[in-house]
Write a protein that holds these residues in place. Structure first.
Motif, PDB file in Angstrom:
ATOM      1  N   LEU A 114       0.814  -1.142  -0.004  1.00 42.00           N
ATOM      2  CA  LEU A 114       0.069   0.009   0.047  1.00 42.00           C
ATOM      3  C   LEU A 114       0.962   1.115  -0.138  1.00 42.00           C
ATOM      4  CD1 LEU A 114       0.039   1.334   3.134  1.00 42.00           C
ATOM      5  CD2 LEU A 114      -1.354  -0.572   3.613  1.00 42.00           C
ATOM      6  N   MET A 115       0.154   2.347  -0.256  1.00 38.38           N
ATOM      7  CA  MET A 115       0.968   3.648  -0.352  1.00 38.38           C
ATOM      8  C   MET A 115       0.707   4.478   0.825  1.00 38.38           C
ATOM      9  SD  MET A 115       2.525   3.056  -3.001  1.00 38.38           S
ATOM     10  CE  MET A 115       3.422   4.576  -3.451  1.00 38.38           C
ATOM     11  N   ALA A 116       1.636   5.166   1.454  1.00 40.14           N
ATOM     12  CA  ALA A 116       1.240   5.788   2.788  1.00 40.14           C
ATOM     13  C   ALA A 116       1.583   7.172   2.444  1.00 40.14           C
ATOM     14  CB  ALA A 116       2.220   5.172   4.072  1.00 40.14           C
ATOM     15  N   GLN A 117       0.811   8.044   3.203  1.00 39.82           N
ATOM     16  CA  GLN A 117       1.013   9.517   3.051  1.00 39.82           C
ATOM     17  C   GLN A 117       1.525   9.992   4.313  1.00 39.82           C
ATOM     18  OE1 GLN A 117      -2.352  12.820   2.173  1.00 39.82           O
ATOM     19  NE2 GLN A 117      -1.504  12.230  -0.002  1.00 39.82           N
TER      20      GLN A 117
ATOM     21  N   GLN B 227      16.549  -5.064 -12.483  1.00 37.50           N
ATOM     22  CA  GLN B 227      15.257  -5.294 -11.670  1.00 37.50           C
ATOM     23  C   GLN B 227      14.428  -3.778 -11.776  1.00 37.50           C
ATOM     24  OE1 GLN B 227      14.966  -7.200  -7.999  1.00 37.50           O
ATOM     25  NE2 GLN B 227      13.425  -6.093  -7.189  1.00 37.50           N
ATOM     26  N   VAL B 228      13.249  -3.876 -12.228  1.00 37.11           N
ATOM     27  CA  VAL B 228      12.532  -2.518 -11.967  1.00 37.11           C
ATOM     28  C   VAL B 228      11.482  -2.712 -11.129  1.00 37.11           C
ATOM     29  CG1 VAL B 228      10.962  -0.841 -13.472  1.00 37.11           C
ATOM     30  CG2 VAL B 228      12.886  -2.013 -14.382  1.00 37.11           C
ATOM     31  N   GLY B 229      11.466  -1.744 -10.274  1.00 40.42           N
ATOM     32  CA  GLY B 229      10.234  -1.871  -9.039  1.00 40.42           C
ATOM     33  C   GLY B 229      10.853  -1.048  -7.661  1.00 40.42           C
ATOM     34  N   GLN B 230       9.751  -1.351  -6.914  1.00 42.05           N
ATOM     35  CA  GLN B 230      10.368  -0.787  -5.459  1.00 42.05           C
ATOM     36  C   GLN B 230      11.541  -1.097  -4.860  1.00 42.05           C
ATOM     37  OE1 GLN B 230       7.508  -1.726  -2.409  1.00 42.05           O
ATOM     38  NE2 GLN B 230       8.786  -0.867  -0.795  1.00 42.05           N
TER      39      GLN B 230
ATOM     40  N   ILE C 165       4.511  -9.446 -17.464  1.00 43.25           N
ATOM     41  CA  ILE C 165       4.420  -9.251 -15.930  1.00 43.25           C
ATOM     42  C   ILE C 165       2.911  -8.655 -15.345  1.00 43.25           C
ATOM     43  CG2 ILE C 165       5.118  -7.202 -14.772  1.00 43.25           C
ATOM     44  CD1 ILE C 165       7.758  -6.837 -16.482  1.00 43.25           C
ATOM     45  N   SER C 166       2.686  -9.204 -14.587  1.00 42.42           N
ATOM     46  CA  SER C 166       1.167  -9.199 -14.062  1.00 42.42           C
ATOM     47  C   SER C 166       0.879  -7.830 -13.518  1.00 42.42           C
ATOM     48  CB  SER C 166       1.072 -10.126 -12.857  1.00 42.42           C
ATOM     49  OG  SER C 166       1.828 -10.052 -11.617  1.00 42.42           O
ATOM     50  N   GLY C 167       1.884  -6.959 -12.891  1.00 39.55           N
ATOM     51  CA  GLY C 167       1.626  -5.870 -12.336  1.00 39.55           C
ATOM     52  C   GLY C 167       1.539  -5.865 -10.832  1.00 39.55           C
ATOM     53  N   ALA C 168       2.492  -6.310  -9.970  1.00 34.05           N
ATOM     54  CA  ALA C 168       2.106  -6.220  -8.717  1.00 34.05           C
ATOM     55  C   ALA C 168       2.605  -4.750  -8.262  1.00 34.05           C
ATOM     56  CB  ALA C 168       3.333  -7.200  -7.989  1.00 34.05           C
ATOM     57  N   ILE C 169       1.945  -4.266  -7.255  1.00 34.30           N
ATOM     58  CA  ILE C 169       2.248  -2.733  -6.911  1.00 34.30           C
ATOM     59  C   ILE C 169       3.590  -2.392  -6.656  1.00 34.30           C
ATOM     60  CG2 ILE C 169       1.723  -3.312  -4.460  1.00 34.30           C
ATOM     61  CD1 ILE C 169       0.229  -0.692  -4.260  1.00 34.30           C
TER      62      ILE C 169
END
Length: 334
Positions: free
Chosen positions: A147-150, A260-263, A278-282
């Motif tokens: 999830l994304m936190a603000q 590797q691309v991503g978080q 690529i399924s598209g995990a968050i």
């Protein structure tokens, strides 16, 4: 806190004194946020012989430039750079400080924030401002990227955050007239605990620099077998781009982590990003949001990657990629 004014972008420099891309990328959101806050955008440059960086930042809408130069700043050193940035903050009292989440930035940011007794939000992917309060809205992945936190820091100044390279794009603007240039002399008088005695470059081998690529083709679990990654490389070569991957391929040992691309990999912002199988995990989507155009190729029409794609192809990648690669070669006359 009312005395704290202006938004600072720390501009890290290369060996030749030019600016690293992430510092220039941060001028884009920095300019917009400074305008909302009705404050100045200030580039802060620390290094040795930083004339190139000083001239570069003028093309990105800065109102003011603060530089600290000297032989002590030739190589990054935690203690020396922390001392310099803290002294600048104590003298000029900025409201916000943006730092690129490079290896050095991730070291410098927490050290400075701790010494100043303020907060720091790490690895941000979005930046915004609450106009009424003047608080920065820092958005970053949390709970393993699920999830994304603000995050806001209403009770401390300066507000500090690090932002991954590639999250924002570089956008040159017409240089302002009468840009204020401040040169500060800051000597480090304490004992230097560590010094770089020598630098031995590593053998890059299979490493790639995805942050500089304009075209990236990434493969995911849908490739099925390590030998099929060549389809990704062939399409990337045809485009004159780089081959990337999702995390499962790195975990399986198909490619090195630099792909590797991503978080937990590299955040990218190419002109075109092609996600294959690529399924598209968050976690992956968090790393490609700055791409100008996203193209998804997947046999599952309900794959999350299609929710962010500008163009989508539902079909068998083993049929699509060879044809697409040949068409691109024909178009380019190869």
């Amino acid at each position: 806190m009312s005395e704290n004014k202006n938004l600072w972008v720390f501009v890290e420099t290369k060996e030749d004194g030019s600016a690293m891309n992430v510092g220039l990328e941060l001028m884009n959101p920095g300019r917009k946020m400074a305008d909302v806050l009705q404050e100045q955008l200030v580039a802060v440059i620390i290094g040795e012989n930083v004339d190139k960086a000083r001239q570069e930042v003028k093309k990105y809408g800065v109102d003011s430039i603060i530089t600290v130069e000297g032989e002590d700043y030739k190589d990054y050193n935690t203690d020396i750079y922390t001392n310099a940035l803290c002294k600048l903050v104590e003298k000029h009292s900025p409201n916000v400080i943006l730092i690129g989440a490079t290896m050095n930035g991730r070291d410098l940011g927490p050290r400075v924030s701790s010494r100043l007794g303020t907060g720091l939000t790490a690895d941000c992917t979005e930046l915004d401002v609450d106009f009424e309060t003047g608080d920065v809205k820092w958005t970053r992945p949390a709970f393993g990227g699920n999830l994304m936190a603000q995050i806001l820091s209403p009770d401390s100044r300066p507000q500090m955050g690090t932002v991954r390279p590639g999250v924002f794009s570089k956008e040159e603007v017409e240089a302002k007239e009468n840009i204020e240039e401040i040169s500060e002399t800051i000597e480090y008088t304490d004992e230097v605990r560590t010094r770089i005695l020598d630098f031995i470059p590593r053998d890059e081998g299979d490493d790639v620099d995805l942050t500089a690529a304009e075209y990236i083709v990434s493969g995911g679990r849908g490739l099925g077998d390590p030998s099929n990654y060549k389809l990704i490389e062939d399409l990337a070569d045809a485009l004159g781009g780089s081959a990337g991957s999702s995390r499962p391929l790195v975990d399986a040992g198909w490619v090195t982590h630099s792909h590797q691309v991503g978080q937990s990999g590299t955040t990218v912002g190419p002109k075109v990003y092609i996600a294959v199988g690529i399924s598209g995990a968050i976690q992956h989507l968090a790393g490609i949001g700055a791409s100008d155009t996203i193209i998804a190729i997947n046999k599952d029409p309900d794959a999350p990657i299609f929710s962010v794609a500008d163009y989508g192809i539902v079909g068998d990648l083993f049929e699509i990629l060879p044809v697409l690669t040949e068409k691109i070669k024909e178009k380019k006359g190869n």
